[in-house]
Structure formats: C-alpha cells, structure tokens
Design a protein around this motif. Structure first.
Motif, PDB file in Angstrom:
ATOM      1  N   THR A   1      14.147  25.561  49.449  1.00  0.00           N
ATOM      2  CA  THR A   1      14.658  25.148  48.628  1.00  0.00           C
ATOM      3  C   THR A   1      13.999  23.552  48.496  1.00  0.00           C
ATOM      4  O   THR A   1      13.051  22.921  47.555  1.00  0.00           O
ATOM      5  CB  THR A   1      15.785  24.674  48.028  1.00  0.00           C
ATOM      6  OG1 THR A   1      16.419  25.967  47.877  1.00  0.00           O
ATOM      7  CG2 THR A   1      15.983  24.045  47.102  1.00  0.00           C
ATOM      8  N   MET A   2      14.272  23.095  49.771  1.00  0.00           N
ATOM      9  CA  MET A   2      12.611  21.540  49.888  1.00  0.00           C
ATOM     10  C   MET A   2      11.637  21.759  50.130  1.00  0.00           C
ATOM     11  O   MET A   2      11.311  20.657  49.656  1.00  0.00           O
ATOM     12  CB  MET A   2      13.610  21.440  51.279  1.00  0.00           C
ATOM     13  CG  MET A   2      12.738  19.844  51.933  1.00  0.00           C
ATOM     14  SD  MET A   2      14.178  18.296  50.706  1.00  0.00           S
ATOM     15  CE  MET A   2      15.309  18.167  50.922  1.00  0.00           C
TER      16      MET A   2
ATOM     17  N   ALA B   1       6.518  21.001  44.316  1.00  0.00           N
ATOM     18  CA  ALA B   1       6.870  20.791  42.950  1.00  0.00           C
ATOM     19  C   ALA B   1       6.680  19.245  42.288  1.00  0.00           C
ATOM     20  O   ALA B   1       5.504  19.023  41.280  1.00  0.00           O
ATOM     21  CB  ALA B   1       7.544  21.538  42.713  1.00  0.00           C
ATOM     22  N   ALA B   2       7.160  18.317  43.017  1.00  0.00           N
ATOM     23  CA  ALA B   2       6.537  17.217  42.427  1.00  0.00           C
ATOM     24  C   ALA B   2       5.284  16.680  43.377  1.00  0.00           C
ATOM     25  O   ALA B   2       4.842  16.309  42.378  1.00  0.00           O
ATOM     26  CB  ALA B   2       7.686  15.778  43.759  1.00  0.00           C
ATOM     27  N   VAL B   3       5.031  17.025  44.236  1.00  0.00           N
ATOM     28  CA  VAL B   3       2.919  16.709  44.234  1.00  0.00           C
ATOM     29  C   VAL B   3       2.914  17.378  43.341  1.00  0.00           C
ATOM     30  O   VAL B   3       1.670  16.250  43.250  1.00  0.00           O
ATOM     31  CB  VAL B   3       2.827  17.874  45.992  1.00  0.00           C
ATOM     32  CG1 VAL B   3       1.178  17.090  45.870  1.00  0.00           C
ATOM     33  CG2 VAL B   3       3.281  16.856  46.702  1.00  0.00           C
TER      34      VAL B   3
ATOM     35  N   THR C   1       8.440  29.187  54.993  1.00  0.00           N
ATOM     36  CA  THR C   1       9.401  28.846  55.231  1.00  0.00           C
ATOM     37  C   THR C   1      10.885  29.691  55.349  1.00  0.00           C
ATOM     38  O   THR C   1      11.613  29.317  55.795  1.00  0.00           O
ATOM     39  CB  THR C   1       9.925  27.258  54.279  1.00  0.00           C
ATOM     40  OG1 THR C   1       8.561  25.951  54.358  1.00  0.00           O
ATOM     41  CG2 THR C   1      11.089  26.497  54.910  1.00  0.00           C
ATOM     42  N   GLY C   2      11.469  30.386  54.071  1.00  0.00           N
ATOM     43  CA  GLY C   2      11.259  31.187  53.738  1.00  0.00           C
ATOM     44  C   GLY C   2      11.466  32.145  54.982  1.00  0.00           C
ATOM     45  O   GLY C   2      12.662  32.290  55.650  1.00  0.00           O
TER      46      GLY C   2
ATOM     47  N   GLN D   1      12.184  27.643  61.072  1.00  0.00           N
ATOM     48  CA  GLN D   1      12.131  26.887  62.547  1.00  0.00           C
ATOM     49  C   GLN D   1      10.201  26.379  62.400  1.00  0.00           C
ATOM     50  O   GLN D   1      10.224  25.398  62.578  1.00  0.00           O
ATOM     51  CB  GLN D   1      11.703  28.202  63.365  1.00  0.00           C
ATOM     52  CG  GLN D   1      10.940  29.245  63.686  1.00  0.00           C
ATOM     53  CD  GLN D   1      11.151  30.386  63.423  1.00  0.00           C
ATOM     54  OE1 GLN D   1      11.901  30.568  62.585  1.00  0.00           O
ATOM     55  NE2 GLN D   1      10.615  31.062  63.558  1.00  0.00           N
ATOM     56  N   TYR D   2       9.577  26.970  61.547  1.00  0.00           N
ATOM     57  CA  TYR D   2       7.832  26.268  61.113  1.00  0.00           C
ATOM     58  C   TYR D   2       7.654  25.281  60.484  1.00  0.00           C
ATOM     59  O   TYR D   2       7.264  25.422  59.605  1.00  0.00           O
ATOM     60  CB  TYR D   2       7.496  27.331  61.120  1.00  0.00           C
ATOM     61  CG  TYR D   2       6.798  27.962  62.751  1.00  0.00           C
ATOM     62  CD1 TYR D   2       6.765  27.314  63.782  1.00  0.00           C
ATOM     63  CD2 TYR D   2       7.464  29.552  62.837  1.00  0.00           C
ATOM     64  CE1 TYR D   2       7.046  28.040  65.223  1.00  0.00           C
ATOM     65  CE2 TYR D   2       7.251  30.073  64.310  1.00  0.00           C
ATOM     66  CZ  TYR D   2       6.543  29.367  65.555  1.00  0.00           C
ATOM     67  OH  TYR D   2       6.670  30.216  66.698  1.00  0.00           O
ATOM     68  N   GLN D   3       9.092  24.731  59.869  1.00  0.00           N
ATOM     69  CA  GLN D   3       9.261  24.189  58.612  1.00  0.00           C
ATOM     70  C   GLN D   3       8.025  22.441  58.265  1.00  0.00           C
ATOM     71  O   GLN D   3       7.528  22.682  57.883  1.00  0.00           O
ATOM     72  CB  GLN D   3      10.709  23.232  57.875  1.00  0.00           C
ATOM     73  CG  GLN D   3      10.600  22.564  56.683  1.00  0.00           C
ATOM     74  CD  GLN D   3      12.117  22.332  56.027  1.00  0.00           C
ATOM     75  OE1 GLN D   3      12.773  22.627  56.836  1.00  0.00           O
ATOM     76  NE2 GLN D   3      12.124  22.136  54.901  1.00  0.00           N
ATOM     77  N   SER D   4       8.461  22.001  59.437  1.00  0.00           N
ATOM     78  CA  SER D   4       7.388  20.492  59.444  1.00  0.00           C
ATOM     79  C   SER D   4       6.618  20.808  59.713  1.00  0.00           C
ATOM     80  O   SER D   4       5.019  20.686  59.147  1.00  0.00           O
ATOM     81  CB  SER D   4       8.150  19.632  60.972  1.00  0.00           C
ATOM     82  OG  SER D   4       7.939  20.921  61.950  1.00  0.00           O
ATOM     83  N   ASN D   5       5.906  21.723  60.435  1.00  0.00           N
ATOM     84  CA  ASN D   5       4.254  22.727  60.509  1.00  0.00           C
ATOM     85  C   ASN D   5       3.458  22.609  58.902  1.00  0.00           C
ATOM     86  O   ASN D   5       2.794  22.721  58.494  1.00  0.00           O
ATOM     87  CB  ASN D   5       4.303  23.629  61.952  1.00  0.00           C
ATOM     88  CG  ASN D   5       3.944  22.797  62.731  1.00  0.00           C
ATOM     89  OD1 ASN D   5       4.405  22.032  63.299  1.00  0.00           O
ATOM     90  ND2 ASN D   5       4.413  24.177  63.463  1.00  0.00           N
TER      91      ASN D   5
END
Length: 184
Positions: free
Chosen positions: A67-68, A74-76, A139-140, A144-148
């Motif tokens: 979701t994050m 989506a904001a971008v 990400t879903g 664990q690789y969200q930041s990448n």
C-alpha cells in the motif's frame, strides 16, 4: 465555397471581436485542453491501485508495504496532472497574454497552444502509474526488497516525467516569453 475562402472569412469575423475578449476566450479553450492531461494520471493511478489490490490479495502480510509503494507511486503519477492544472490556472487567473503587445491572433493561438501542449502529460501519467503498479506488485511478492523496488520505481518515474516537463516549458514559453510575437 472553397476552404481558403472560408478560412479568410472566419478569421476576418474573428478579428471583429474585442482584442482582450478574443485572448480570454482562447485562454478558456486552452485551459480546457490542458486538463485533458488528467487522463494519463487517472489511468496510471487506477493501474497502480489495481496492482495494489492484487498484491494485497496475493500476500496479505505485505499489505502495509504494498500500500505504501502504491500510494507513493500514484502520487508521483499525478505530477503531469498537477502541471496541467497549473497551466490552466495561469490561463484563467494570471494570464500574461492579455497584457502582451502583438498580433491578437498569435496571442490567442498561443493561449490555445499552451493548453494543447499539456496534453503531452498523458504519457507520463500512464507510464508513471505503470511503474507504480509494477513496484507495488513486486513489493507484494517480496516485501523485504521494498527500498530497492521504490528506488528503481522513482528513478523510472523521474525519467518518464521528462515529456511532461517539456510540455510545461513550451506552455510557459508561449505564455510568458512568446518568441512568435517578435517574428512579425
């Protein structure tokens, strides 16, 4: 009646209007055209949201991360719509073309052109939304690789925004530093 005769008659009729009224009317048309750019962010954000829902359904434990990423992406993806809104608002509320000197037809056409150029924002909105959707999907699957994933998504979205920025530059040039007026 041939087409050339019609165009001459139309332009002659158009020039019977008050100078300021003609530029303002063209500005209203340009503002409306500019907002067509909102199609791109709408499609892109819808895609990102759909991928967010899909990611959460596949891996509910990663719902916060998915979701994050979806919300950030989506904001971008909305930026080209915001740029188009800025151009429309300038045309409606802070229109510099009204006070410029020069041929009224060039100024009126510039107002319409400033709005039309913002339609280029459709592409970045869709492209950035696609990147957001794919980032959310990734990400879903692997939270664990969200930041990448976010880093790669933002980089791709930044590159995708370039045509929207080009459109904004052309709109601003037509409104504030119109080179066409000096060519007469």
């Amino acid at each position: 009646m041939d087409n050339a005769n019609f165009i001459v008659r139309f332009l002659t009729w158009l020039m019977t209007f008050d100078r300021k009224a003609l530029i303002l009317a063209a500005s209203a048309i340009g503002a409306g055209f500019a907002m067509i750019a909102g199609i791109g962010p709408g499609v892109g954000q819808g895609y990102a949201a759909g991928k967010g829902a899909e990611a959460v359904s596949i891996n509910p434990k990663a719902s916060k991360q998915a979701t994050m990423v979806m919300l950030l992406g989506a904001a971008v993806a909305e930026t080209s719509g915001i740029l188009a809104l800025v151009v429309a608002l300038i045309l409606l509320f802070g229109n510099p073309l009204v006070t410029q000197q020069g041929a009224v037809l060039i100024l009126a056409a510039s107002a319409i052109g400033a709005g039309l150029s913002m339609i280029a924002g459709i592409g970045p909105g869709i492209g950035q939304g696609y990147a957001a959707g794919k980032g959310t999907e990734a990400t879903g699957r692997r939270p664990q690789y969200q930041s990448n994933v976010v880093r790669a998504m933002f980089l791709g979205q930044a590159v995708a925004q370039t045509t929207g920025i080009y459109a904004l530059i052309i709109s601003l040039v037509l409104m504030f530093a119109n080179p066409l007026v000096r060519l007469l």
